[in-house]
Write a protein that holds these residues in place. Sequence first.
Motif, PDB file in Angstrom:
ATOM      1  N   ASN A 115      -2.366  -9.578   4.276  1.00  0.00           N
ATOM      2  CA  ASN A 115      -2.577 -10.358   6.108  1.00  0.00           C
ATOM      3  C   ASN A 115      -3.020  -9.132   6.601  1.00  0.00           C
ATOM      4  O   ASN A 115      -4.129  -9.939   7.139  1.00  0.00           O
ATOM      5  CB  ASN A 115      -0.897 -11.348   5.906  1.00  0.00           C
ATOM      6  N   GLU A 116      -2.485  -8.472   6.943  1.00  0.00           N
ATOM      7  CA  GLU A 116      -2.492  -7.556   7.815  1.00  0.00           C
ATOM      8  C   GLU A 116      -2.098  -5.702   6.728  1.00  0.00           C
ATOM      9  O   GLU A 116      -1.167  -6.284   5.600  1.00  0.00           O
ATOM     10  CB  GLU A 116      -2.005  -7.492   8.932  1.00  0.00           C
ATOM     11  N   GLY A 117      -3.126  -4.809   7.855  1.00  0.00           N
ATOM     12  CA  GLY A 117      -2.253  -3.386   7.249  1.00  0.00           C
ATOM     13  C   GLY A 117      -3.109  -3.125   5.890  1.00  0.00           C
ATOM     14  O   GLY A 117      -2.918  -1.757   5.757  1.00  0.00           O
ATOM     15  N   GLY A 118      -3.917  -3.229   5.702  1.00  0.00           N
ATOM     16  CA  GLY A 118      -5.070  -2.781   4.963  1.00  0.00           C
ATOM     17  C   GLY A 118      -4.741  -3.667   3.333  1.00  0.00           C
ATOM     18  O   GLY A 118      -3.395  -3.724   3.214  1.00  0.00           O
ATOM     19  N   ILE A 119      -6.028  -3.129   2.696  1.00  0.00           N
ATOM     20  CA  ILE A 119      -5.511  -3.416   1.490  1.00  0.00           C
ATOM     21  C   ILE A 119      -4.615  -2.532   0.748  1.00  0.00           C
ATOM     22  O   ILE A 119      -3.819  -3.538  -0.791  1.00  0.00           O
ATOM     23  CB  ILE A 119      -6.481  -3.199  -0.058  1.00  0.00           C
ATOM     24  N   THR A 152      -1.572  -0.934   1.351  1.00  0.00           N
ATOM     25  CA  THR A 152      -0.120  -1.253   2.409  1.00  0.00           C
ATOM     26  C   THR A 152       0.656  -1.955   1.423  1.00  0.00           C
ATOM     27  O   THR A 152       0.483  -1.905   0.075  1.00  0.00           O
ATOM     28  CB  THR A 152      -0.163  -2.852   3.250  1.00  0.00           C
ATOM     29  N   GLU A 153       1.855  -1.325   1.547  1.00  0.00           N
ATOM     30  CA  GLU A 153       3.416  -1.244   0.335  1.00  0.00           C
ATOM     31  C   GLU A 153       4.575  -1.861   1.261  1.00  0.00           C
ATOM     32  O   GLU A 153       5.351  -1.818   0.650  1.00  0.00           O
ATOM     33  CB  GLU A 153       3.964  -0.040   0.074  1.00  0.00           C
ATOM     34  N   ASP A 154       4.165  -2.307   2.574  1.00  0.00           N
ATOM     35  CA  ASP A 154       4.668  -3.402   2.897  1.00  0.00           C
ATOM     36  C   ASP A 154       4.841  -4.858   2.539  1.00  0.00           C
ATOM     37  O   ASP A 154       2.982  -5.505   3.306  1.00  0.00           O
ATOM     38  CB  ASP A 154       4.680  -3.304   4.425  1.00  0.00           C
ATOM     39  N   ASN A 155       6.030  -5.112   2.095  1.00  0.00           N
ATOM     40  CA  ASN A 155       5.697  -6.698   2.194  1.00  0.00           C
ATOM     41  C   ASN A 155       5.891  -7.359   2.839  1.00  0.00           C
ATOM     42  O   ASN A 155       5.165  -8.895   2.910  1.00  0.00           O
ATOM     43  CB  ASN A 155       7.323  -6.669   0.850  1.00  0.00           C
ATOM     44  N   ARG A 156       5.939  -7.643   3.792  1.00  0.00           N
ATOM     45  CA  ARG A 156       5.565  -8.028   5.604  1.00  0.00           C
ATOM     46  C   ARG A 156       4.184  -8.337   5.442  1.00  0.00           C
ATOM     47  O   ARG A 156       4.177  -9.598   5.955  1.00  0.00           O
ATOM     48  CB  ARG A 156       6.474  -7.379   6.668  1.00  0.00           C
ATOM     49  N   ASN A 157       3.736  -7.576   4.859  1.00  0.00           N
ATOM     50  CA  ASN A 157       1.665  -7.373   5.193  1.00  0.00           C
ATOM     51  C   ASN A 157       1.908  -8.583   4.590  1.00  0.00           C
ATOM     52  O   ASN A 157       0.409  -9.448   4.615  1.00  0.00           O
ATOM     53  CB  ASN A 157       0.991  -6.399   5.398  1.00  0.00           C
ATOM     54  N   ILE A 158       1.992  -8.668   3.253  1.00  0.00           N
ATOM     55  CA  ILE A 158       1.475  -9.351   2.212  1.00  0.00           C
ATOM     56  C   ILE A 158       2.109 -11.266   2.592  1.00  0.00           C
ATOM     57  O   ILE A 158       3.471 -11.206   2.584  1.00  0.00           O
ATOM     58  CB  ILE A 158       2.249  -9.024   0.957  1.00  0.00           C
ATOM     59  N   GLU A 159       1.367 -12.043   2.831  1.00  0.00           N
ATOM     60  CA  GLU A 159       1.413 -13.318   2.518  1.00  0.00           C
ATOM     61  C   GLU A 159       1.411 -13.779   0.737  1.00  0.00           C
ATOM     62  O   GLU A 159       0.642 -13.728   0.501  1.00  0.00           O
ATOM     63  CB  GLU A 159       0.277 -13.897   3.132  1.00  0.00           C
TER      64      GLU A 159
END
Length: 225
Positions: free
Chosen positions: A111-115, A117-124
């Motif tokens: 969703n945000e943070g770039g492809i 990203t390792e933060d699960n909060r940025n994955i929808e």
Amino acid sequence: MMMMSTSSTPPVATTPAAEVSEAETETMLPSPSPYMSTSRIDVDLEKAPFVHYRTPNGPNPKFKSPRKRANILFHELNVGACEQIRNSKPEVFVPLPSVQTGDAVEIEVVNEGGINTEDNRNIETCRGVVIGMANKGLDSYIHILDFLEGMPIERKLPYFSPVVKSLKLLDKNFVYKKKRKVKRAKLYFLKDRNPKMFTVTQKKKKPRGGDVDKKKKKKKKKKKA
């Protein structure tokens, strides 16, 4: 009286074919082109893919013409890029062949943070029923439909995109609950049907009777009083 017209062109001296030397015949022939196929030209088979090589009475090998159209070259680049992405994303393309229209799927999208990203909060996480699929090379996508907050939601997710991280098959034939087969490639008619047929994301039900902890606190206060 009619006058007979005489031609003023002098007669051309002709020589018999036997008197013409071989050197003169070679100069009279046109220079061979690399793109012409004649039996007199000897072409190496290793160079045959780049030359129009045709034997008069033999097999005609396939060749790649140097005068290709741009759309053919673009198609070759498209196919090569698809194979490279397929090998690098097994989380998406391993379960993809078993997905059909009418199945319930779950897709993880950045969703945000770039492809990277390792933060699960940025994955929808997107869920829904597959109502259509398109195979167009890099433009291939999967079309899902879900019912959220009282509204039908459609999403077209290109699975060759780096934004799509994984794909999971939740249930086969979710629309008809395996009672009968899905015989259509596009299920756009579901938009006008009962939302229960394509509601994949279920709301969390609250426990009946309200919050249990609040009831215990009220009982303790009454005992103290």
